[in-house]
Design a protein around this motif. Structure first.
Motif, short mmCIF file in Angstrom:
data_model
loop_
_atom_site.label_atom_id
_atom_site.label_comp_id
_atom_site.label_asym_id
_atom_site.label_seq_id
_atom_site.Cartn_x
_atom_site.Cartn_y
_atom_site.Cartn_z
N THR A 1 0.81 -1.21 0.00
CA THR A 1 0.00 0.00 0.00
C THR A 1 0.84 1.26 0.00
O THR A 1 0.31 2.36 0.05
CB THR A 1 -0.93 0.02 1.23
OG1 THR A 1 -0.13 -0.05 2.40
CG2 THR A 1 -1.92 -1.13 1.19
N ASN B 1 -7.89 9.45 -6.53
CA ASN B 1 -8.19 9.63 -5.11
C ASN B 1 -7.03 10.28 -4.39
O ASN B 1 -5.87 10.00 -4.69
CB ASN B 1 -8.45 8.28 -4.42
CG ASN B 1 -9.75 7.66 -4.83
OD1 ASN B 1 -10.80 8.30 -4.80
ND2 ASN B 1 -9.70 6.40 -5.21
N LEU C 1 -5.44 10.06 -0.89
CA LEU C 1 -5.49 9.14 0.24
C LEU C 1 -4.80 9.76 1.46
O LEU C 1 -3.71 10.32 1.35
CB LEU C 1 -4.78 7.83 -0.11
CG LEU C 1 -5.25 7.09 -1.35
CD1 LEU C 1 -4.36 5.90 -1.64
CD2 LEU C 1 -6.69 6.65 -1.19
N ASP D 1 -3.70 8.47 5.22
CA ASP D 1 -3.54 7.27 6.05
C ASP D 1 -4.11 6.04 5.36
O ASP D 1 -4.72 5.17 5.98
CB ASP D 1 -4.18 7.46 7.43
CG ASP D 1 -3.55 8.59 8.22
OD1 ASP D 1 -2.33 8.82 8.06
OD2 ASP D 1 -4.27 9.27 8.98
N GLY D 2 -3.98 5.98 4.04
CA GLY D 2 -4.42 4.83 3.26
C GLY D 2 -5.89 4.79 2.92
O GLY D 2 -6.36 3.89 2.24
N LYS D 3 -6.66 5.78 3.37
CA LYS D 3 -8.09 5.83 3.08
C LYS D 3 -8.41 7.04 2.19
O LYS D 3 -7.78 8.08 2.31
CB LYS D 3 -8.89 5.94 4.38
CG LYS D 3 -8.71 4.72 5.27
CD LYS D 3 -9.47 4.86 6.54
CE LYS D 3 -9.20 3.64 7.40
NZ LYS D 3 -9.70 3.79 8.74
N ALA D 4 -9.41 6.88 1.35
CA ALA D 4 -9.78 7.96 0.42
C ALA D 4 -10.28 9.17 1.20
O ALA D 4 -11.24 9.09 1.96
CB ALA D 4 -10.83 7.48 -0.55
N SER E 1 -12.39 11.95 -3.70
CA SER E 1 -12.26 11.34 -5.01
C SER E 1 -12.40 12.40 -6.08
O SER E 1 -13.24 13.29 -5.97
CB SER E 1 -13.33 10.27 -5.20
OG SER E 1 -13.26 9.75 -6.51
#
Length: 190
Positions: free
Chosen positions: A101, A176, A178, A180-183, A186
């Motif tokens: 990731t 996207n 991101l 902390d690895g979350k979207a 968008s």
């Protein structure tokens, strides 16, 4: 005594004019839609790749907030294989290696897509200075709703990645942002 005779408007000529105007309107719509179809093609046929960023937040009075994206891969070391063969203005393909990731990193520079490996992004060499090559990939802005640009600007950049869609031929599109690895947001249009 003479009488004036009115000449009727020719229906075929009127119909031909309407068809001509309709054809011109269709051509204009077609020209306007070309960038949208290109974006749709990249978004749907591309591979998702995450890239490290260094954002700066400007404002555009007409479009709201956007984050200027300075990609970490925008500056490539001259030690990367193929770097010694490029000059300012060259169109290149940067081979990327993506593990897990985390952010993808440049591992190869090539002038032909076939020589750049499985995962490669197209770019243009802006400058070659000392030990660095500066590359422009054409993905330098990410639009956000009003007020959210400042929030991104204040974040630690190590928490932020830009997810792009990358096609086989090297075209790319930001999809996207991101955190902390979350979207976070968008930019996908479809």
């Amino acid at each position: 005594m003479t009488t004036a005779t009115a000449t009727p408007v020719s229906k075929p000529q009127s119909r031909a004019q309407w068809l001509l105007w309709g054809l011109l309107a269709l051509i204009q719509l077609g020209l306007i839609s070309i960038p949208l179809f290109d974006r749709l093609d990249v978004q749907h046929s591309g591979t998702a790749v995450s890239l490290a960023v260094v954002p700066v937040d400007p404002r555009d009075l007409l479009r709201g907030d956007y984050v200027v994206i300075n990609l970490a891969i925008g500056t490539i070391s001259r030690t990367v294989p193929g770097a010694d063969k490029v000059q300012s203005g060259d169109s290149i393909f940067v081979g990327l290696k993506s593990e897990g990731t985390g952010a993808a990193v440049p591992v190869l520079i090539a002038k032909e897509r076939a020589d750049a490996g499985d995962l490669a992004i197209a770019g243009t060499v802006r400058s070659v200075l000392g030990d660095e090559i500066r590359v422009d990939y054409g993905i330098d802005a990410f639009f956000l709703p009003e007020g959210e640009g400042l929030e991104i600007e204040r974040m630690d950049t190590s928490r932020i990645l830009l997810e792009i869609s990358l096609t086989e031929d090297g075209r790319s599109l930001p999809v996207n942002l991101l955190v902390d690895g979350k979207a976070f947001r968008s930019d996908a249009i479809f």
